[in-house]
Design a protein around this motif. Structure first.
Motif, PDB file in Angstrom:
ATOM      1  N   LYS A 109       0.817  -1.207   0.000  1.00 12.90           N
ATOM      2  CA  LYS A 109       0.000   0.000   0.000  1.00 12.90           C
ATOM      3  C   LYS A 109       0.857   1.266   0.000  1.00 12.90           C
ATOM      4  N   LEU A 114       1.418   4.323  -6.229  1.00 14.50           N
ATOM      5  CA  LEU A 114       0.049   4.568  -5.798  1.00 14.50           C
ATOM      6  C   LEU A 114      -0.159   5.969  -5.239  1.00 14.50           C
ATOM      7  N   VAL A 192      -1.622  -5.769  -1.470  1.00 20.81           N
ATOM      8  CA  VAL A 192      -2.982  -5.557  -1.952  1.00 20.81           C
ATOM      9  C   VAL A 192      -2.977  -5.696  -3.465  1.00 20.81           C
ATOM     10  N   GLU A 193      -4.000  -6.320  -4.014  1.00 19.74           N
ATOM     11  CA  GLU A 193      -4.096  -6.514  -5.458  1.00 19.74           C
ATOM     12  C   GLU A 193      -4.480  -5.197  -6.130  1.00 19.74           C
ATOM     13  N   VAL A 194      -3.670  -4.783  -7.100  1.00 21.81           N
ATOM     14  CA  VAL A 194      -3.891  -3.512  -7.789  1.00 21.81           C
ATOM     15  C   VAL A 194      -3.961  -3.774  -9.282  1.00 21.81           C
ATOM     16  N   TYR A 198      -5.402   1.741 -12.258  1.00 21.83           N
ATOM     17  CA  TYR A 198      -5.543   2.065 -10.838  1.00 21.83           C
ATOM     18  C   TYR A 198      -5.566   3.570 -10.565  1.00 21.83           C
ATOM     19  N   THR A 201      -8.321   5.289  -8.472  1.00 21.87           N
ATOM     20  CA  THR A 201      -8.540   4.780  -7.116  1.00 21.87           C
ATOM     21  C   THR A 201      -7.272   4.751  -6.275  1.00 21.87           C
ATOM     22  N   ALA A 202      -6.166   5.269  -6.820  1.00 21.24           N
ATOM     23  CA  ALA A 202      -4.883   5.208  -6.122  1.00 21.24           C
ATOM     24  C   ALA A 202      -4.945   5.836  -4.735  1.00 21.24           C
ATOM     25  N   LYS A 204      -7.296   5.969  -2.617  1.00 22.44           N
ATOM     26  CA  LYS A 204      -7.979   5.140  -1.624  1.00 22.44           C
ATOM     27  C   LYS A 204      -7.123   3.950  -1.184  1.00 22.44           C
ATOM     28  N   ILE A 205      -6.136   3.601  -2.006  1.00 20.31           N
ATOM     29  CA  ILE A 205      -5.281   2.449  -1.705  1.00 20.31           C
ATOM     30  C   ILE A 205      -4.006   2.877  -0.987  1.00 20.31           C
ATOM     31  N   TYR A 206      -3.426   3.991  -1.410  1.00 20.43           N
ATOM     32  CA  TYR A 206      -2.112   4.414  -0.925  1.00 20.43           C
ATOM     33  C   TYR A 206      -2.122   4.652   0.581  1.00 20.43           C
ATOM     34  N   SER A 207      -1.204   4.005   1.296  1.00 20.91           N
ATOM     35  CA  SER A 207      -1.145   4.166   2.742  1.00 20.91           C
ATOM     36  C   SER A 207       0.253   3.855   3.269  1.00 20.91           C
TER      37      SER A 207
END
Length: 218
Positions: A109, A114, A192-194, A198, A201-202, A204-207
């Motif tokens: 993530k 991302l 996480v599957e990306v 992407y 929605t990047a 919401k995934i990036y962390s």
């Protein structure tokens, strides 16, 4: 422009290449110029290298002083590819086919691909990229504030300081450039599957956050 010296050493054969990236002079003289020599294990020059780092590199045999032998045929060992048409940033084929050639799969993530500002730039949405960059900077400030208030220290997840690393003669000292060692590969559960598409929605995934819960509340 990039300028200064670079040393490339084969730690097995002890051959090395020294390259000088020449500073740009008045009116652009010498711009992009690279030159240097290949030395054998005994330190004797074997080849003279020259070219421009944005166009081509080649080599010719050299004499004992490292100067190119007059009349020797030059062998071109690298030539820059033509840039793809229609790219808003003038990126090279290498960027398109390698650096940004994501075809989908598992990622951390925290993977920089991302980053929502970078993802927006890739699809040429510069204004959105600027907005997302500001959002990320505010989140970084929030992290630092909480870390200070809680008395925590930031610790890299995948790397650790290695003050005992053995260095080669031309490398910076540990004091000038701290050495880091990769600790471990992530477990499948940490990925996480990306998908290939992407970009939208990047964000919401990036962390990459130490305190993800404070950002969920924003």
């Amino acid at each position: 422009d990039t300028f200064g010296d670079m040393v490339i050493e084969n730690i097995t054969s002890k051959w090395k290449t020294t390259l000088e990236f020449v500073p740009c002079g008045y009116f652009g003289a010498g711009r992009y110029t690279v030159k240097g020599n290949v030395f054998d294990a005994e330190g004797k020059p074997q080849l003279y290298i020259d070219g421009k780092w944005n166009d081509n590199l080649g080599y010719v045999p050299c004499d004992e002083s490292g100067a190119p032998i007059s009349g020797a045929a030059r062998t071109e060992m690298w030539k820059a590819s033509s840039k793809p048409e229609g790219d808003a940033y003038g990126m090279t084929k290498f960027v398109h086919t390698d650096l940004n050639a994501w075809k989908g799969g598992p990622l951390l993530k925290s993977d920089s691909r991302l980053r929502p500002d970078r993802a927006a730039l890739e699809i040429e949405e510069s204004a959105e990229a600027q907005t997302q960059k500001h959002v990320l900077e505010e989140m970084q400030r929030a992290e630092k504030k909480k870390r200070t208030e809680d008395g925590d220290e930031w610790q890299p997840r995948w790397f650790e300081l290695n003050n005992g690393m053995e260095l080669r003669p031309h490398e910076y000292s540990i004091e000038d450039c701290p050495a880091w060692t990769f600790k471990k590969y992530p477990e499948a559960s940490e990925l996480v599957e990306v998908g290939e598409k992407y970009h939208e929605t990047a964000g919401k995934i990036y962390s990459p956050w130490q305190y993800p819960e404070i950002h969920d509340q924003q």
